[in-house]
Design an enzyme around this catalytic site. Structure first.
Site, short mmCIF file in Angstrom:
data_model
loop_
_atom_site.label_atom_id
_atom_site.label_comp_id
_atom_site.label_asym_id
_atom_site.label_seq_id
_atom_site.Cartn_x
_atom_site.Cartn_y
_atom_site.Cartn_z
N ASP A 165 0.80 -1.24 0.08
CA ASP A 165 -0.11 -0.20 0.09
C ASP A 165 0.95 1.13 0.09
OD1 ASP A 165 -2.29 1.55 0.32
OD2 ASP A 165 -2.05 1.69 2.61
N LYS A 166 0.44 2.44 -0.23
CA LYS A 166 1.30 3.72 -0.17
C LYS A 166 0.90 4.41 1.00
CE LYS A 166 -0.21 7.19 -2.21
NZ LYS A 166 -0.10 8.35 -1.19
N THR A 167 -0.31 4.79 1.08
CA THR A 167 -0.59 5.78 2.21
C THR A 167 -0.44 5.25 3.51
OG1 THR A 167 -2.21 6.93 0.82
CG2 THR A 167 -2.12 7.40 3.05
N ARG B 193 -5.90 3.96 -8.04
CA ARG B 193 -7.29 3.88 -8.09
C ARG B 193 -8.00 2.54 -8.05
NH1 ARG B 193 -9.37 8.01 -5.34
NH2 ARG B 193 -9.28 9.93 -6.54
#
Length: 1104
Positions: free
Chosen positions: A333-335, A687
Site C-alpha cells: 500500500d502507499k498511504t 485507483r
C-alpha cells in the site's frame, strides 16, 4: 479437546501413526512394544494441542476487543463522537455541525488522506441530538443489497409520507473515521460481513508454506516407498518360508493352516510397523518447535522495535516463518505504509533565488519573533527569514499569496491557538509555511479572508475563487486589499502556469525552471505561484459575465473554463514551492535493497495516479530513466486486449482507463496484462479498490506460481493481506484492522528488509537444513532394518534395542538438530544486508526440493550400507580379548546403534555453520545421554526389575570395553562422512555459491559499515502536478459559508512590531494549527476517477 484431536488427525501422518498403534496391539503382527509408538504420538498431540490453545487465546483476546460492536444490528440508531471509528454502514441522520455536515477520513477505504464531507438530509437533521425524537424515528429505508462498490450507494428513505433519495453523500461506511465533528447520529444499514468494507475483504484462508506443500507430496512418496519396501520384504519372507522355513519347524512350529502366503501377509504389516520411522512422527513436533522459536526471534528483535510509539515487531503466526525467505513479489500500500501522511514545506524559489537547505537541529530557523508560529514547523535557511524581516516585496508577495490563495479553514478556540482544517495536506503545509514566516491566515467568511501580515491585522475582500479541477490543475482567488487594490493570485502546476505568464517573465522563468528541476530531482512536490493586478472596470464586466454563466443551464462548465482562461492571462511569476510528502524512514533504502535481492515490488493504492507516481519517484521505486510511457485508452474489452498485445515490447507505464470496471476491461486478458507487467522494473496500480488489490495478488499467485507478500496499514489492505502468502500489517495511524488480519506486524516499512533478508532467510535456511538432516538420519536408521531383514529370515526382527528405537528421535537426536535449527546462521545479519543476493537461493528453492530430497535418500542408502555391513563384518567370526564370542544379536545391535548415533552426530556437525555454547552442549550432552541411558537400561538392576522390558543385561559393559568395537565405530563414522567432505570440498573449489564466497569473506574480515546515504543533488524535468490530493468543489463550499462553524474570537495580531523588526518578543500563546505531523484535513468526496495501472521498466529481461 475432542475437536482439537479431530483436527490433528486430519494430518495424514498423525492418522498413520494411530493406525500403527492399532497394528501393534495385534500379537501376530507386532514385533515391537506398544510404547514405541504411544510415547511419541502422545507427545506430538500434547505439544500441538498446547500450541493451538495458545493461538486460540490470542484469537479470543482479539475478539473481546471487538466485542462491543457485535450487538449492533440493522435498524439500530447509534451515536458517534469525534475521532471514533465507524464500524457499520450508517445512514447519517444528524450532526453537531451546521447544515448537518460531518467530516470523515477514508484512508482505510481508498488510501486518501484528505478529509471528505458528508451531509444528512434536512428532514433527519432536524432531529438533532434529541434522543426521544431519534427513538421515535419511524422511517423506512429501501436500498441496494450488500455489495463491494465503495463509490456508490443507491436507496430511498420514506418518512412522513415523503420519499427522499439516498446516495453516497448521505452514508458513512465502515472503515471511516469521524474527524472535526463533535458528534453525529446514524442509522445502521449494514453490519458485520454485509458492510462494503467486509465485502471487499475476501475470505480468510488457512495459509501453508511452500515447504508444507512439498512435504505433503514427499510424505505421500515416502508412504509409497514404504509400501514398496514392505512388499519386497514380504515376498522375501514368502520365499524364505517355502525354502528354509521347514528347517526350523522343530523349534518354531507353525500353527495349523499357517502357510507361507499368510506368513508373508503378516510380515508385510510387521514391517510397516518396524519401518515406520521412515516417516517419523517427531518430524512434525520438531517443525512446530522450530517455527515457534524463530517467531520468538522476531518478537524479541530490538532492531525492529519502534520506540516512537512503543511498538515491537510481532509474529502473529508461527507457521509461515520459512516462507519469509522465499518472497518474490511484494505488494505494498502507499498511504501510511510508504508514507507518513505528513507534508513539509522544504524549499522554495522566490524571484529567481532558491531558499531552503538540509540541516540539523543546530541550524534551525528561530521563529520566536512570531508568537503565532507553529512550533513544529522546521526550516533551515535563515536568509529567507531575513528577507521577510527586511520587507523584500517579492518575498512578501510570495507568502501573501500562500496566505490568501487556498480553501483552508481556521479554528481558534483560544487566543493564539490556531487549528487549520485543510482539505489536502499540500495546502495545509503551504499555509503553515506562510504562517511561520509572518503571514498568518486567521479566519475567513464567505466574502473575506483575514490574515496577519508581519504583525498587522488585514482583511481582504474575497471576490471570487476559481476552483481547482483535474483539467485546470490550478486555482486562483481574486481579492481586494484594504487599500482597494484588485489582485488575482494563482498557484498550480508549473507547466500550466508557464503557459499563462507575461512575456516579461521569460528570464525569471528560466531560472525558476532550473530550481524546479532541482526540487523535482529530490522527489519534492512542486507548484508555481503567479499573480496579476486587475483593472476595476474590466473586473466588473468579467464578474457580470461570470454571474450570467454561473446561472446558465447549458454548457455551464465549459463557459466557466473559458472565463477562467480569459482572466488568468499575462500573469507575473513570483516563484515556486517544493513540498515533501514525507516517506517513512528508510523506505528508499529498503526498496533498493529488496530490489537487489530480486524481489519485485508492486504498489497498489486507491490514491490518484499523480500522487502515487510522485511517491514512486521519491522512494526510488521509479527513476528518471524510466521514461517510456504506454497508455491503455481502449473503452472495450477487445480494444484493451489489442493494446496490451501490441505494446508489450515498448511498455513503460500503463494506465487502464476505467477504474471500477478495471477487471471487466481486462477480463480474458489477464495473461497479457501479467506478461506486460512482468517486463517492467516496477509496477504501480492506482485507483484500485480493496477487492481489486486482492485480485492482482491472486493473479500473480495463480499464473506466476510465486511466493507473495502484501503489506499495508489500513482496513482497505485487509483483502490483499489475506490473499497473499504472507500478510504484514503496519501498526500505524490507521487503526488495527490490517494488523489483526496479518501474519506479521511492525511499525515501519523499513523493518521489512530485516524481516525478509535476516529472519526470513535464516528461518528458511534453518528449516531446509533441518529437513535434509532429519530425513537423512531417519532414512539411515530405517534402511539398516531393511538390510538386516535379509539376514534374519525376513522375520521382522528389529536390528536395534526397542528402547533405542523409542528414544532415538525423542532424546538422542532431538536436541542437537533443534539446536542447529534454532541457532544456525551461515552469515550474520550485517553481511546479509551487505549481500542481498544471498536471498536468491530461497526464491529458487535451492536448499530443499525434490532433487535435494532424492540426494538425501541416496546419501542415507549409502550410510546405511556402511552402518550395517561394516559392523557385521567386524564382529563376524570375532572373539573378545578373553576368547569369548562377541557375535551375538545383542552385541551386534548395540554396536550398530552406537555407530549410527556417532555417524549422524558427526554429519550434524558438518551441517552446522554457526557453533554456539548451546549447540555444543546439545551435541555432547546427547552423546553423554545415550551412554548414560544405555548403561542404565542394560544394568542388572533394570533387568531384575522388569526382565521382559530390559533384556539386554550386561551388553553395554561387555561390548564397549573392547578396542575393536571402538575401532569399528571410528571406521564407520569416517566412511559415512567421507563422501560428504569430498563433495563439498570439490564443489566449493570448482563452483562456489554466493553463500560460500560470503562465508569465506566473513571468516577473514568484519563487514564494512553500511554506507551513509547522502541526498544526491540531481535535476529532473519530471515534476509533480498541483495538489494531487486536492478535490474539486471546495471553492463553492467556502464561498457558500457551509463550512463556517463559529465566529472567530477577538484577537491580537501576535506581533509587537510591524515593518523591519529585528527584536524578539515573548510569545502571546501556544500555537497549534495545521501540523506537518498532523493528519491531513477536510476534503469533499471527489468524482470517481479511472483505475490506473502504472508500469515502468529499464531493461528487457528474457528470463521474465
Amino acid at each position: 479437546m475432542p475437536l482439537n484431536l479431530f483436527e490433528q488427525f486430519q494430518r495424514i501422518a498423525n492418522a498413520y501413526f494411530l493406525f500403527l498403534l492399532v497394528l501393534q496391539v495385534i500379537p501376530q503382527i507386532s514385533s515391537l512394544s506398544w510404547f514405541t509408538t504411544v510415547v511419541p504420538l502422545v507427545l506430538v498431540l500434547t505439544v500441538t494441542a498446547a500450541k493451538d490453545a495458545t493461538d486460540d487465546i490470542v484469537s479470543k483476546r482479539v475478539f473481546f476487543l471487538c466485542g462491543k460492536w457485535m450487538n449492533v444490528q440493522v435498524g439500530d440508531i447509534i451515536k458517534l463522537e469525534n475521532n471514533q471509528f465507524v464500524t457499520a454502514d450508517l445512514m447519517l441522520l444528524s450532526s453537531s455541525e451546521p447544515l448537518n455536515l460531518v467530516y470523515i477520513e477514508t484512508a482505510e477505504l481508498d488510501g486518501e488522506t484528505n478529509l471528505k464531507v458528508r451531509q444528512a438530509l434536512t428532514v433527519t437533521g432536524d432531529l438533532g441530538e434529541d434522543v426521544e425524537k431519534l427513538a421515535d424515528f419511524n422511517g423506512e429505508v429501501r436500498c441496494e443489497p450488500p455489495n463491494n462498490r465503495l463509490d456508490r450507494f443507491m436507496g430511498t428513505l420514506t418518512y412522513a409520507g415523503q420519499k427522499y433519495p439516498l446516495d453516497n453523500e448521505k452514508v458513512l461506511l465502515r472503515g471511516c473515521t469521524l474527524r472535526n465533528t463533535q458528534w453525529c447520529f446514524g442509522l445502521v444499514l449494514f453490519g458485520g460481513p454485509e458492510t462494503k468494507l467486509m465485502q471487499n475483504c475476501g475470505k480468510t484462508t488457512f495459509k501453508r508454506t511452500s515447504i508444507d506443500r512439498l512435504m505433503n507430496v514427499l510424505v505421500l512418496c515416502i508412504f509409497g516407498f514404504l509400501a514398496f519396501m514392505c512388499t519386497v520384504l514380504a515376498i522375501g519372507n514368502c520365499f524364505w518360508e517355502l525354502n528354509e522355513g521347514s528347517n526350523f519347524t522343530a523349534f518354531l512350529p507353525r500353527q495349523d493352516g499357517n502357510e507361507a502366503t499368510f506368513s508373508a501377509f503378516l510380515a508385510f504389516w510387521s514391517y510397516v510397523i518396524i519401518l515406520n520411522t521412515v516417516v517419523p512422527i517427531s518430524l512434525y513436533v520438531s517443525v512446530e518447535i522450530i517455527r515457534l522459536g524463530n517467531s520468538f526471534y522476531i518478537d524479541w528483535d530490538g532492531k525492529m522495535y519502534h520506540a516512537a510509539n512503543d511498538t515491537p515487531a510481532e509474529a502473529r503466526t508461527t507457521t509461515l516463518n520459512e516462507e519469509l525467505g522465499q518472497i518474490q513479489y511484494v505488494f505494498s500500500d502507499k498511504t501510511g505504509t510508504l508514507t507518513q501522511n505528513i507534508m513539509t514545506f522544504n524549499k522554495c524559489s522566490v524571484n529567481g533565488k532558491s531558499y531552503g537547505e538540509s540541516g540539523n537541529d543546530q541550524n534551525k530557523v528561530d521563529f520566536s519573533f512570531n508568537s503565532l508560529a507553529d512550533p513544529r514547523f522546521v526550516f533551515h535557511d535563515h536568509s529567507l527569514v531575513e528577507a521577510v524581516k527586511l520587507e523584500n516585496p517579492e518575498v512578501h508577495a510570495f507568502f501573501r499569496l500562500l496566505a490568501l490563495c487556498h480553501t483552508v479553514m481556521a479554528e481558534e478556540k483560544r487566543e493564539g491557538e490556531l487549528f487549520y482544517l485543510a482539505q489536502s495536506p499540500d495546502e495545509g503545509a503551504l499555509v503553515t509555511a506562510a504562517r511561520n514566516f509572518g503571514f498568518v491566515f486567521r479566519s475567513r467568511t464567505p466574502d473575506s479572508v483575514s490574515i496577519v501580515e508581519m504583525g498587522r491585522q488585514r482583511s481582504y475582500e474575497l471576490l471570487a475563487i476559481l476552483d481547482f479541477n483535474n483539467v485546470r490543475k490550478r486555482m486562483s482567488v481574486i481579492v481586494r486589499s484594504p487599500e482597494g487594490k484588485l489582485s488575482l493570485y494563482c498557484k498550480g502546476a508549473d507547466t500550466i502556469i508557464y503557459e499563462r505568464l507575461h512575456r516579461s517573465c521569460s528570464k525569471l522563468m528560466d531560472v525558476t525552471t532550473e530550481h524546479l528541476n532541482e526540487f523535482a530531482g529530490e522527489g519534492l512536490r512542486t507548484l508555481a505561484l503567479a499573480y496579476k493586478d486587475l483593472d476595476e472596470e474590466y473586473f466588473n464586466g468579467w464578474k457580470r459575465r461570470h454571474h450570467e454563466v454561473s446561472t446558465s443551464l447549458d454548457g455551464r462548465e465549459g463557459k466557466l473554463d473559458e472565463l477562467y482562461e480569459e482572466i488568468e492571462k499575462d500573469l507575473l511569476l513570483l516563484g515556486a514551492t517544493a513540498v515533501e510528502d514525507k516517506l517513512q524512514d528508510g523506505v528508499p533504502q529498503t526498496i533498493e535493497l529488496l530490489s537487489k535481492a530480486h524481489i519485485k515490488i508492486w504498489v497498489l493504492t486507491g490514491d490518484k495516479q499523480e500522487t502515487a507516481e510522485n511517491i514512486g519517484y521519491s522512494c526510488n521505486l521509479l527513476r528518471e530513466e524510466m521514461n517510456e510511457v504506454f497508455v491503455v485508452s481502449g473503452n472495450s474489452p477487445e480494444d484493451v486486449r489489442q493494446e496490451l498485445r501490441s505494446e508489450v515490447s515498448p511498455i513503460g507505464k500503463c494506465f487502464p482507463s476505467h477504474p471500477i470496471h478495471f477487471f471487466v476491461l481486462i477480463r480474458g486478458s489477464e495473461l497479457a496484462f501479467l506478461r506486460l507487467a512482468c517486463l517492467c522494473k516496477a509496477v504501480i496500480c492506482c485507483r484500485v479498490t480493496p477487492l481489486q488489490k486482492a485480485q492482482v495478488v491472486e493473479l500473480v499467485k495463480k499464473h506466476k506460481q510465486a511466493v507473495t507478500l502484501a503489506i499495508g496499514d489500513g482496513a482497505n489492505d485487509v483483502s490483499m493481506i489475506k490473499a497473499a502468502h504472507i500478510g504484514v500489517g503496519i501498526s500505524g495511524q490507521e487503526g488495527m484492522q490490517a494488523v489483526l488480519s496479518s501474519d506479521y506486524s511492525f511499525a515501519q516499512f523499513r523493518f521489512l528488509q530485516r524481516l525478509l533478508l535476516v529472519h526470513g532467510r535464516w528461518s528458511y535456511l534453518r528449516m531446509c537444513k533441518f529437513l535434509r538432516y532429519f530425513f537423512y538420519k531417519n532414512f539411515t536408521f530405517t534402511f539398516v532394518h531393511f538390510w538386516y531383514a535379509f539376514f534374519c529370515g525376513f522375520s521382522a526382527q528389529t536390528v536395534y534395542d526397542e528402547w533405542f528405537i523409542t528414544l532415538y528421535n525423542l532424546v538422542y537426536t532431538a536436541l542437537p538438530v533443534l539446536g542447529m535449527s534454532l541457532f544456525d546462521q551461515d552469515v550474520n545479519d550485517a553481511w546479509s544486508f551487505q549481500h542481498p543476493q544471498l536471498y536468491v537461493p530461497g526464491q529458487l528453492n535451492l536448499y530443499f526440493s525434490k532433487k535435494a530430497f532424492f540426494k538425501c535418500a541416496l546419501h542415507s542408502c549409502y550410510s546405511s550400507l556402511v552402518l550395517f555391513f561394516i559392523p557385521y563384518a567386524a564382529v563376524h567370526d570375532t572373539v573378545r580379548d578373553d576368547g569369548k564370542d562377541v557375535a551375538d544379536y545383542q552385541s551386534f545391535a548395540l554396536l550398530t546403534q552406537t555407530c549410527l548415533l556417532f555417524a549422524v552426530t558427526i554429519q550434524l556437525g558438518f551441517e552446522m555453520s554457526y557453533w554456539t555454547a548451546v549447540n555444543t552442549f546439545f551435541v555432547l550432552g546427547s552423546l553423554a545421554m545415550y551412554f548414560a541411558v544405555t548403561f542404565t537400561m542394560y544394568s542388572d538392576g533394570m533387568f531384575l526389575t522388569l526382565p521382559s522390558a530390559f533384556p539386554f543385561i550386561g551388553t553395554g559393559r561387555n561390548s564397549l570395553n573392547q578396542p575393536n568395537i571402538w575401532l569399528t565405530i571410528l571406521l564407520t563414522s569416517i566412511l559415512c562422512v567421507l563422501p560428504v567432505v569430498t563433495y563439498r570440498f570439490l564443489f566449493i573449489q570448482l563452483c562456489p555459491t554466493i553463500n560460500d564466497k560470503v562465508q569465506v569473506r566473513q571468516a577473514k574480515a568484519t563487514p564494512p559499515p553500511p554506507p551513509r546515504r547522502t541526498r544526491i543533488r540531481r535535476t529532473s524535468s519530471r515534476r509533480s502536478g498541483y495538489a494531487f490530493s486536492h478535490a474539486q468543489g471546495y471553492g463553492d463550499l467556502v464561498t457558500s459559508g457551509r463550512f463556517l462553524r463559529r465566529p472567530a474570537l477577538p484577537r491580537s495580531s501576535g506581533f509587537s512590531h510591524a515593518g523591519r523588526t529585528t527584536t524578539s518578543f515573548s510569545p502571546m500563546g501556544r500555537s497549534a494549527g495545521y501540523s506537518p505531523t498532523g493528519r491531513p484535513q477536510n476534503a469533499k468526496v471527489s468524482d470517481v476517477e479511472v483505475t490506473s495501472l502504472q508500469m515502468y521498466k529499464t531493461i528487457r529481461d528474457p528470463a521474465l
